[in-house]
Design an enzyme around this catalytic site. Sequence first.
Site, mmCIF file in Angstrom:
data_model
loop_
_atom_site.group_PDB
_atom_site.id
_atom_site.type_symbol
_atom_site.label_atom_id
_atom_site.label_comp_id
_atom_site.label_asym_id
_atom_site.label_seq_id
_atom_site.Cartn_x
_atom_site.Cartn_y
_atom_site.Cartn_z
ATOM 1 N N SER A 105 149.914 43.639 55.002
ATOM 2 C CA SER A 105 151.241 43.126 54.694
ATOM 3 C C SER A 105 152.000 42.970 56.003
ATOM 4 O O SER A 105 151.749 43.695 56.965
ATOM 5 C CB SER A 105 151.967 44.124 53.786
ATOM 6 O OG SER A 105 153.339 43.839 53.719
ATOM 7 N N LYS A 140 150.823 50.660 54.094
ATOM 8 C CA LYS A 140 150.260 49.424 54.635
ATOM 9 C C LYS A 140 149.978 49.555 56.128
ATOM 10 O O LYS A 140 148.997 49.019 56.636
ATOM 11 C CB LYS A 140 151.193 48.239 54.370
ATOM 12 C CG LYS A 140 151.404 47.946 52.900
ATOM 13 C CD LYS A 140 150.112 47.806 52.123
ATOM 14 C CE LYS A 140 149.394 46.544 52.379
ATOM 15 N NZ LYS A 140 148.187 46.344 51.578
#
Length: 143
Positions: A105, A140
Amino acid sequence: KGYRVRGTVRSLSAPEKYSYLTQDNPFGLNNVPKIELFAATLDNDAGWDEAISGCTYVMHTASPFVLEGPKNEMELISPAVDGTTRVLAAVARSKTVKRVVVTSSCAAVCYGTPKKDKSYVHTEKDWTPLEKSGAYIKSKTMA
């Protein structure tokens, strides 16, 4: 191009949850190969070697996501990091995989660094600082 496609689901015991993936012409698209599904979860080693066995390419896209922050940030961080580690370990044991793609991400590189102009391309030098991040962004970044 004639690729065979494999995927993982948490369990094969509830086909109503994933049967749309294995139908002919899923999503109304033409020339989509049938997908072969395997049971594997981010929190368990079982199934990953079987799912990856014989594959040439692996794309790891799974990561937990919640709309509200968890009570304990490790509810997101552990499966994200452990799942990525499991997939990469199975790839390392495989003798056939030539390339791996791990999706993440923009949260992993865009937060906590000075604003750049729109043409700036973020790189591995731009990791988001963990100490300023919430659970999802940490998961992430760490995975």
